[in-house]
Design a protein around this motif. Structure first.
Motif, short mmCIF file in Angstrom:
data_model
loop_
_atom_site.label_atom_id
_atom_site.label_comp_id
_atom_site.label_asym_id
_atom_site.label_seq_id
_atom_site.Cartn_x
_atom_site.Cartn_y
_atom_site.Cartn_z
N ASP A 7 59.03 40.91 41.86
CA ASP A 7 59.05 38.97 42.29
C ASP A 7 57.99 39.30 42.80
OD1 ASP A 7 59.46 36.64 42.65
OD2 ASP A 7 61.26 36.92 44.20
N VAL A 8 56.52 38.31 42.45
CA VAL A 8 55.75 37.99 43.16
C VAL A 8 55.49 36.75 42.98
CG1 VAL A 8 53.43 38.42 43.22
CG2 VAL A 8 54.48 40.66 42.84
N ALA A 9 54.70 36.02 44.36
CA ALA A 9 54.61 34.85 45.12
C ALA A 9 52.63 34.00 44.85
CB ALA A 9 55.25 34.37 46.08
N ALA A 10 52.56 32.88 44.75
CA ALA A 10 51.35 32.77 44.68
C ALA A 10 50.25 33.15 46.21
CB ALA A 10 51.02 31.39 44.93
N GLY A 11 49.30 34.43 46.20
CA GLY A 11 48.84 34.57 47.03
C GLY A 11 49.26 36.32 48.08
N GLU A 12 50.03 36.35 47.45
CA GLU A 12 50.24 37.43 46.84
C GLU A 12 49.58 39.10 47.03
OE1 GLU A 12 55.24 38.09 48.48
OE2 GLU A 12 55.07 37.94 46.76
N LEU A 13 49.44 38.38 45.90
CA LEU A 13 48.68 39.51 45.05
C LEU A 13 46.65 39.49 45.42
CD1 LEU A 13 49.78 39.27 41.17
CD2 LEU A 13 50.12 40.68 43.19
N GLY A 14 46.70 38.72 46.60
CA GLY A 14 45.20 38.63 47.29
C GLY A 14 44.80 37.52 46.77
N GLU A 15 45.08 36.37 45.68
CA GLU A 15 44.43 35.36 45.02
C GLU A 15 43.91 33.90 45.82
OE1 GLU A 15 48.11 33.89 43.84
OE2 GLU A 15 47.09 36.16 43.72
N ASN A 16 42.16 34.13 45.54
CA ASN A 16 41.89 32.40 46.48
C ASN A 16 42.39 31.24 45.66
OD1 ASN A 16 39.41 34.60 47.28
ND2 ASN A 16 40.49 33.49 49.09
N VAL A 17 42.44 31.37 44.90
CA VAL A 17 42.89 30.15 43.26
C VAL A 17 44.28 31.11 42.41
CG1 VAL A 17 42.28 28.59 42.30
CG2 VAL A 17 40.72 29.23 44.24
N THR A 18 45.23 30.51 42.61
CA THR A 18 46.23 30.29 41.79
C THR A 18 46.33 29.22 40.38
OG1 THR A 18 47.12 31.47 43.11
CG2 THR A 18 48.65 30.86 41.08
N THR A 19 45.94 29.40 39.36
CA THR A 19 45.33 28.51 38.30
C THR A 19 46.95 27.97 37.59
OG1 THR A 19 44.86 30.13 36.37
CG2 THR A 19 43.27 29.43 37.96
N ALA A 20 46.57 27.20 37.13
CA ALA A 20 47.84 27.19 35.69
C ALA A 20 47.09 26.32 34.55
CB ALA A 20 49.39 26.41 35.90
N GLY A 21 47.97 26.68 32.79
CA GLY A 21 47.67 26.47 31.95
C GLY A 21 45.95 26.68 31.24
N LEU A 22 45.52 27.71 31.82
CA LEU A 22 44.20 28.47 31.86
C LEU A 22 44.37 29.62 31.45
CD1 LEU A 22 41.00 28.06 31.20
CD2 LEU A 22 41.04 28.02 33.18
N ASP A 23 44.08 29.99 30.24
CA ASP A 23 43.95 31.46 29.83
C ASP A 23 42.80 32.16 30.59
OD1 ASP A 23 44.28 34.04 28.78
OD2 ASP A 23 44.50 33.72 26.71
N ILE A 24 42.87 32.13 31.85
CA ILE A 24 41.30 33.09 32.69
C ILE A 24 41.28 34.05 32.51
CG2 ILE A 24 41.92 32.16 34.64
CD1 ILE A 24 42.75 33.85 35.90
N LEU A 25 41.95 35.75 31.51
CA LEU A 25 41.57 36.42 30.85
C LEU A 25 40.73 36.55 29.94
CD1 LEU A 25 44.57 38.81 32.24
CD2 LEU A 25 42.71 38.59 33.54
N THR A 26 40.87 35.40 29.26
CA THR A 26 40.43 35.33 28.50
C THR A 26 38.62 34.78 27.85
OG1 THR A 26 40.73 33.44 26.93
CG2 THR A 26 42.29 36.01 26.33
N LEU A 27 38.49 34.41 29.68
CA LEU A 27 36.78 33.57 29.56
C LEU A 27 35.60 34.60 29.33
CD1 LEU A 27 37.68 31.46 32.17
CD2 LEU A 27 37.84 30.46 30.08
#
Length: 185
Positions: A82-102
């Motif tokens: 169970d992990v929430a926004a910011g807990e993994l050290g990210e600055n920007v949490t996105t939705a609707g975009l497959d960022i890993l394939t960019l």
């Protein structure tokens, strides 16, 4: 309105003035061209990552802004985390975009003015297991062909500053072809 019809967007923004693993969710962040997130420990023209500082303190900072896809949170719940926004050290949490394939060099327009350029995949360090035991293994695995799969987001540099907040639209600007797959930064 479904997520698919809303398009790519920012769902959360975070920053931390100290080198803590997690970052506090805040109402907005200001991106500074060539530096990163104002008030964040990783902001700077040269690397601010503790490991990279020891290795090469003059290295250009290719990890100014960390982006993570919110869809990962549901996948992690299915794996027992169970992990929430910011807990993994990210600055920007996105939705609707497959960022890993960019592809490398993709520019993401965040909100009205801010633009970041994708520099590579984030490779989490073992400190992630301090957040949740076993989380590193859940985020770094082997694919069917033996390739290493990293799911902990992407890194970027700020090419145009501006304010970013939850709800902002994300516009994707792909680089010229041929596209280059992301490597680890």
């Amino acid at each position: 309105m479904t997520d698919a019809t809303r398009g790519p967007r920012v769902v959360s923004v975070s920053r931390a003035p100290e080198h803590d693993f997690s970052k506090a969710v805040v109402p907005n962040i200001r991106l500074i061209e060539g530096i990163g997130v104002e008030g964040d420990a990783h902001a700077g023209a040269t690397t601010q990552h503790r490991y990279l500082l020891r290795k090469d303190p003059g290295r250009p900072n290719l990890t100014q802004v960390h982006l993570l896809h919110s869809e990962l949170f549901g996948e992690l719940v299915d794996r027992g985390f169970d992990v929430a926004a910011g807990e993994l050290g990210e600055n920007v949490t996105t939705a609707g975009l497959d960022i890993l394939t960019l592809p490398l060099g993709t520019r993401l327009h965040l909100g009205a003015d801010a633009v970041v350029e994708v520099t590579g995949l984030r490779s989490p360090c073992k400190l992630i297991n301090g957040l949740r035991a076993g989380l590193m293994k859940a985020l770094v695995s082997k694919g069917p062909d033996g390739e290493v799969l990293r799911e902990s987001g992407i890194m970027s540099v700020v090419v145009a500053g501006g304010e970013v907040r939850a709800g902002d639209h994300i516009r994707v600007e792909l680089p010229a072809e041929p596209h280059v797959a992301l490597g680890v930064v």
